[in-house]
Enzyme design. Structure first.
Site, PDB file in Angstrom:
ATOM      1  N   ASP A 179      27.331  44.484  13.881  1.00  0.00           N
ATOM      2  CA  ASP A 179      26.962  44.142  12.628  1.00  0.00           C
ATOM      3  C   ASP A 179      27.258  42.604  12.273  1.00  0.00           C
ATOM      4  O   ASP A 179      28.115  41.970  12.924  1.00  0.00           O
ATOM      5  CB  ASP A 179      27.695  44.833  11.345  1.00  0.00           C
ATOM      6  CG  ASP A 179      27.218  46.234  11.333  1.00  0.00           C
ATOM      7  OD1 ASP A 179      26.029  46.391  11.725  1.00  0.00           O
ATOM      8  OD2 ASP A 179      27.735  47.069  10.773  1.00  0.00           O
ATOM      9  N   GLU A 185      33.861  41.795  11.677  1.00  0.00           N
ATOM     10  CA  GLU A 185      34.130  43.012  12.600  1.00  0.00           C
ATOM     11  C   GLU A 185      33.157  43.068  13.866  1.00  0.00           C
ATOM     12  O   GLU A 185      33.452  43.336  14.841  1.00  0.00           O
ATOM     13  CB  GLU A 185      33.985  44.214  11.797  1.00  0.00           C
ATOM     14  CG  GLU A 185      35.314  44.418  10.811  1.00  0.00           C
ATOM     15  CD  GLU A 185      36.558  44.532  11.449  1.00  0.00           C
ATOM     16  OE1 GLU A 185      36.692  45.089  12.317  1.00  0.00           O
ATOM     17  OE2 GLU A 185      37.508  43.957  10.955  1.00  0.00           O
ATOM     18  N   ARG A 215      27.333  44.895   3.783  1.00  0.00           N
ATOM     19  CA  ARG A 215      28.615  44.175   3.679  1.00  0.00           C
ATOM     20  C   ARG A 215      28.528  42.818   3.225  1.00  0.00           C
ATOM     21  O   ARG A 215      28.188  42.071   4.334  1.00  0.00           O
ATOM     22  CB  ARG A 215      29.794  44.476   4.627  1.00  0.00           C
ATOM     23  CG  ARG A 215      30.190  45.731   4.815  1.00  0.00           C
ATOM     24  CD  ARG A 215      31.279  45.902   5.673  1.00  0.00           C
ATOM     25  NE  ARG A 215      31.419  47.628   5.855  1.00  0.00           N
ATOM     26  CZ  ARG A 215      30.987  48.284   6.816  1.00  0.00           C
ATOM     27  NH1 ARG A 215      30.228  47.658   7.668  1.00  0.00           N
ATOM     28  NH2 ARG A 215      31.231  49.497   6.842  1.00  0.00           N
ATOM     29  N   ASP A 255      29.160  40.656  10.913  1.00  0.00           N
ATOM     30  CA  ASP A 255      30.250  40.071  10.130  1.00  0.00           C
ATOM     31  C   ASP A 255      31.526  40.003  11.057  1.00  0.00           C
ATOM     32  O   ASP A 255      31.331  40.105  12.154  1.00  0.00           O
ATOM     33  CB  ASP A 255      30.841  41.044   8.823  1.00  0.00           C
ATOM     34  CG  ASP A 255      30.740  42.608   9.410  1.00  0.00           C
ATOM     35  OD1 ASP A 255      30.669  42.817  10.571  1.00  0.00           O
ATOM     36  OD2 ASP A 255      30.692  43.218   8.337  1.00  0.00           O
ATOM     37  N   HIS A 313      24.287  34.732   4.806  1.00  0.00           N
ATOM     38  CA  HIS A 313      24.503  36.279   4.436  1.00  0.00           C
ATOM     39  C   HIS A 313      23.307  36.220   3.401  1.00  0.00           C
ATOM     40  O   HIS A 313      23.019  35.360   2.736  1.00  0.00           O
ATOM     41  CB  HIS A 313      25.769  36.772   3.788  1.00  0.00           C
ATOM     42  CG  HIS A 313      26.616  36.857   4.841  1.00  0.00           C
ATOM     43  ND1 HIS A 313      27.272  38.413   5.038  1.00  0.00           N
ATOM     44  CD2 HIS A 313      26.946  36.628   5.844  1.00  0.00           C
ATOM     45  CE1 HIS A 313      27.953  38.357   6.103  1.00  0.00           C
ATOM     46  NE2 HIS A 313      27.785  37.414   6.832  1.00  0.00           N
ATOM     47  N   GLU A 318      26.863  49.275  17.491  1.00  0.00           N
ATOM     48  CA  GLU A 318      28.046  50.086  17.097  1.00  0.00           C
ATOM     49  C   GLU A 318      27.512  51.439  16.949  1.00  0.00           C
ATOM     50  O   GLU A 318      28.464  52.459  16.621  1.00  0.00           O
ATOM     51  CB  GLU A 318      28.949  49.528  15.961  1.00  0.00           C
ATOM     52  CG  GLU A 318      28.670  49.401  14.747  1.00  0.00           C
ATOM     53  CD  GLU A 318      27.703  47.792  14.850  1.00  0.00           C
ATOM     54  OE1 GLU A 318      26.598  47.756  14.946  1.00  0.00           O
ATOM     55  OE2 GLU A 318      28.181  46.965  14.027  1.00  0.00           O
ATOM     56  N   TYR A 356      21.729  44.324   5.164  1.00  0.00           N
ATOM     57  CA  TYR A 356      23.183  44.703   5.449  1.00  0.00           C
ATOM     58  C   TYR A 356      23.759  44.828   4.328  1.00  0.00           C
ATOM     59  O   TYR A 356      23.857  44.053   3.245  1.00  0.00           O
ATOM     60  CB  TYR A 356      23.733  43.556   6.420  1.00  0.00           C
ATOM     61  CG  TYR A 356      24.963  44.096   6.869  1.00  0.00           C
ATOM     62  CD1 TYR A 356      25.379  45.483   7.544  1.00  0.00           C
ATOM     63  CD2 TYR A 356      26.259  43.148   6.827  1.00  0.00           C
ATOM     64  CE1 TYR A 356      26.580  45.575   8.019  1.00  0.00           C
ATOM     65  CE2 TYR A 356      27.331  43.568   7.404  1.00  0.00           C
ATOM     66  CZ  TYR A 356      27.776  44.788   7.959  1.00  0.00           C
ATOM     67  OH  TYR A 356      28.886  45.106   8.535  1.00  0.00           O
TER      68      TYR A 356
END
Ligand SMILES: [Zn+2]
Ligand SMILES: [Zn+2]
Length: 661
Positions: A83, A87, A301, A85, A345, A10, A299
Site C-alpha cells: 500500500d 506502513e 487511507r 503509505d 495522495h 500484502e 486507496y
C-alpha cells in the site's frame, strides 16, 4: 513459461487483481501483512544507543518469509507493491533489508488505485525506497513501543494484570472520559418556548417568539410562558419586516479517510472498523463478472482531497450527460489540501465513474454496495455546482413582543441531485428540519396574520452528547491526533480492552476505562496531553518529509517521559476498593479486584484466604433450566456477558438480555 519478475503485495486479493493486470511475466505473491517487527517479549529498542531498534521475524511468519525467498530465487527484478503509505513502505523496506540483504534489484512501486493504467504507470516508474517514510514509520513504532512497554506494568501494579496503555488511544480515552465527566456534572435547566401557528389566507406557517422590547427573551417556567400567551392571544400579529436572500451551499469535498468514516457512520451506521474493512475490499478488487477481481475505489487511507485529472474529466463528462449542463461548473472544483502533502495522495473515489452502483448490484455484498454508492455519489457531487436556497425571514410584532419565522426553499438542486448530507447527528439535525419544513407564503409589510394557535413548550438544556465513531474521529482530526491509518484502530483498541463500550452507537467509558485514564493523567499528564500528542504526530510527519531527524524526536520525547516514569514506578500503589460484603469462609471484608477475565470479589485476607466470588449482573441466564446469573467478562475479543455456571453452561452475549420475571 518462466516468470521473470516477482511482485510482493500484502493481501491475496490484491495479488490476484494485480496479477491479472501485469500478465504472464510477473509472479505476484502476498506477504499477508507485516513479517518483520519489534520482538514480542522485550523492549527491542536500545535507548542508550540512538534508539536502535531490533527487528525480528514475527513468530509464526517464518513460513511466509520462506515462501517469498523461494519465489524470489532467480528473478530478474523484485517489486514491492504494498500500500502507498508509511506502513506499506516499511513492510517492503524491512523485506529488502533483512531478506534480500544487498541485492539491488528490489524496487518500490506505488499506485493509489488498482487499475490497469495506474498499475502499469507505477511499474514504468519503479523507484528506490523512500527512507524518510520508513524512518517515520519506525519512529512511530518505537514511540508506541516505549509507551506501551513501560506504562502497561504500572497499570498491572495498580489495577490488574493484562491491561495495556497505548500512546494515541490513551489520549482518545481521555477525551471520552472528560466528556463523560462533563455529562455527570451537567445540571439541566428548564426553559420554555412559544410557537405560533399563523395563516395568511389559506397558507399556514409557524413562527417563534424571539424578543421582548428588542431584547432576546428567555422564559424560565410555565407561568411566564402562559402569562405571555394570555397577554398576546387577542392581539394583532403584524408583519413588520421581510428579508429574502439567496444562500449558496457548496458541494462537499470528495471523501478522505476521516470524512468517509464519519459519513458511513451517520448514513449507514457502519463503525469505523467496518467502514475500513469494506473499503479495503472495494480497493483490493472484487469479481464483477470479468473472471478476475477489479479495484473499484482508490486507496482508502488518505488525507488528501486531490483528484487525478483523468478522473475529473471522466466525472465532468458523466455529470453533463446525466444531470445536464446546468449542473456542471465551468471549471473543475478544487479542494484545499490540509497540509503540504509531499506525495501525490488522492481522495477516495470510484476508479471508473462509468461503473455506476446500479450496474454492480449483483456482484457486491449489501455492505459493499452501500459504501460504494456513498463514495460514488459523494465524488460525483464534489464536481457539481452549488445548490441555491431562497431563505425568507419574517419579523412579526405583537404588542411589545417579536416573533420570527423563517423558511428556505431549494431554488436550484445543484450537487444535492447526487448527494445530500442530511442525516447528520441528532445534535445538529433538529433545527435544520424545522427550517426546511416551514414554507413562508408571499407576505407584505403591514399584513395582519390570523393566529391559529399558540404553542408554549417545555424544554431542558441538554448535556453535551457522548462521542460516536463519527464525532470522535472528527475531534481527533481537529485536535491533530489522528491520521488516516489510526482512526479505526484507536477506536477498536479502546473497545477490545473494554475501556469504553459502544452502546447504541455512542461510547460509554467503563469503570476500568476511568481507572486507567485517571492513573495516566495523574502520573503522565504530558504523554496523555492532546497538544503534546498532536505535536508528536506533526513531528512524525516532518520526519517523513525529511525535515526532522528521528533520533531528535525520540530524545525530546524520552527525556520528560523517563522523569514521569521514574516517579510513577516509585509511587504507584495497588488500589484497594472495599465493599460491604464479607467473606463467607473467614468473615473478613471482601474487596474488588480486576483479573484477566474482568472484575471480581476477593477476600481481603488474600493470600491467607483464597476465597473469591463473581460479581453478577443480577440478570438470570436465559438458557432453559440453567438458573445461573450473567457475569461481566473480558476476553481478547473484548467485553461480553457469560454465565456463572461456566463451564457447565456456555451462554454468552454482547448485551444484557431483559430479565424475564
Ligand atoms: Zn476469606
Ligand atoms: Zn447459564
Amino acid at each position: 513459461m518462466k516468470k521473470k519478475n516477482l511482485v510482493i503485495v500484502e493481501s491475496p486479493t490484491k495479488a490476484k487483481t494485480i496479477g491479472k493486470i501485469l500478465g504472464d511475466s510477473f509472479s505476484v505473491i502476498s506477504s499477508m501483512g507485516h513479517i518483520i517487527d519489534l520482538p514480542l517479549k522485550k523492549l527491542g529498542v536500545d535507548i542508550e544507543n540512538g534508539f536502535e531498534a531490533e527487528y525480528v521475524t514475527i513468530a509464526g511468519r517464518q513460513k511466509a518469509l520462506a515462501a517469498i525467498k523461494k519465489e524470489a530465487k532467480g528473478k530478474e527484478a523484485i517489486y514491492v507493491a504494498t500500500d502507498p503509505d508509511r506502513e506499506g513502505e516499511a513492510i517492503g523496506w524491512q523485506l529488502k533489508n533483512r531478506v534480500f540483504k544487498k541485492s539491488d534489484n528490489i524496487l518500490r512501486v506505488t499506485f493509489h488505485e488498482i487499475t490497469p493504467a495506474a498499475v502499469k504507470e507505477a511499474f514504468a516508474h519503479a523507484r528506490d525506497f523512500d527512507l524518510n517514510m520508513v524512518e517515520a514509520q519506525i519512529g512511530r513504532r518505537i514511540l508506541d513501543r516505549i509507551v506501551g512497554y513501560f506504562l502497561s506494568p504500572l497499570l498491572w501494579k495498580k489495577i490488574a494484570r493484562g491491561l495495556s496503555a497505548g500512546r494515541v488511544q490513551s489520549v482518545a480515552l481521555r477525551l471520552i472520559i472528560e466528556r463523560e465527566r462533563e455529562i455527570q456534572r451537567f445540571v439541566s435547566r428548564e426553559y420554555w418556548e412559544i410557537g405560533a401557528e399563523l395563516a395568511k389566507g389559506s397558507s399556514k406557517f409557524s413562527a417563534k417568539l424571539d424578543k421582548k422590547q428588542g431584547e432576546k427573551i428567555e422564559l424560565k417556567n410555565k407561568e411566564e410562558a402562559e402569562g405571555i400567551c394570555n397577554d398576546i392571544k387577542e392581539k394583532e400579529f403584524k408583519v413588520t419586516d421581510i428579508k429574502q436572500s439567496e444562500k449558496k451551499r457548496n458541494p462537499y469535498a470528495p471523501f478522505i479517510t476521516s470524512t468517509m468514516q464519519q459519513e458511513a457512520f451517520n448514513k449507514l451506521k457502519f463503525n469505523a472498523n467496518k467502514t475500513m474493512l469494506v473499503a479495503q475490499q472495494l480497493y483490493e478488487g472484487i469479481d464483477i463478472g470479468q473472471d478476475n477481481p477489479v479495484g473499484l475505489i482508490t486507496y482508502m487511507r488518505t488525507d488528501s482531497p486531490r483528484v487525478a485529472p483523468e478522473a475529473i474529466s471522466e466525472v465532468r463528462e458523466y455529470i453533463g450527460r446525466s444531470f445536464g449542463k446546468e449542473h456542471l461548473p465551468e471549471k473543475p472544483n478544487y479542494y484545499k489540501v490540509k497540509k503540504l502533502a509531499q506525495e501525490a495522495h488522492e481522495a477516495i473515489r470510484p476508479t471508473f465513474v462509468s461503473r455506476h452502483p446500479e450496474s454492480l448490484k449483483g456482484f457486491l455484498t449489501p455492505d459493499q454496495l452501500k459504501l460504494y454508492t456513498l463514495i460514488y455519489n459523494r465524488f460525483v457531487a464534489s464536481q457539481m455546482k452549488p445548490a441555491i436556497y431562497t431563505v425568507v425571514t419574517v419579523i412579526i410584532e405583537v404588542g411589545q413582543y417579536q416573533f420570527n419565522a423563517s423558511g428556505s426553499t431549494l431554488s436550484f438542486t445543484g450537487f444535492t441531485a447526487a448527494y445530500n448530507e442530511n442525516a447528520e447527528e441528532e445534535e445538529n439535525g433538529e433545527d435544520k428540519d424545522k427550517i426546511k419544513k416551514n414554507v413562508i407564503p408571499a407576505l407584505a409589510k403591514g399584513d395582519i396574520l390570523e393566529l391559529l394557535g399558540l404553542l408554549p413548550s417545555q424544554h431542558f438544556t441538554k448535556p453535551p452528547g457522548r462521542y460516536s465513531d463519527s464525532s470522535l474521529i472528527k475531534a481527533l482530526e481537529e485536535d491533530g491526533i489522528g491520521r488516516p491509518s489510526t482512526y479505526a484502530p484507536i477506536i477498536y483498541t479502546l473497545i477490545i480492552r473494554d475501556y469504553v463500550r459502544r452502546i447504541k452507537g455512542y461510547f460509554n467509558p467503563t469503570e476500568l476505562g476511568f481507572k486507567v485514564c485517571d492513573l495516566l493523567v495523574e502520573y503522565f499528564p504530558k504523554i496523555i496531553d492532546v497538544g503534546f500528542t498532536a505535536l508528536m504526530e506533526k513531528e512524525l510527519d516532518e520526519i517523513e518529509e525529511g525535515r526532522l531527524d528521528k533520533i531528535k524526536v525520540l530524545k525530546d520525547f524520552y527525556g520528560p517521559f523517563k522523569t514521569s516514569l521514574d516517579f510513577a514506578q516509585a509511587n504507584v500503589k495497588k488500589e484497594v476498593i472495599t465493599t460491604d460484603e464479607v467473606c463467607d469462609k473467614c468473615g473478613k471484608p471482601l474487596i474488588i479486584k480486576w483479573g484477566r477475565r474482568g472484575k471480581f470479589l476477593s477476600c481481603s485476607d488474600f493470600p491467607t484466604c483464597k476465597n473469591s466470588k463473581s460479581i453478577t449482573s443480577g440478570v438470570k441466564c436465559p438458557e432453559e433450566g440453567c438458573g445461573g446469573e450473567l457475569i461481566e467478562r473480558r476476553s481478547k475479543r473484548g467485553f461480553f456477558y457469560g454465565c456463572s455456571n461456566f463451564p457447565k453452561c456456555r451462554f454468552t452475549s454482547r448485551a444484557l438480555p431483559e430479565n424475564k420475571e
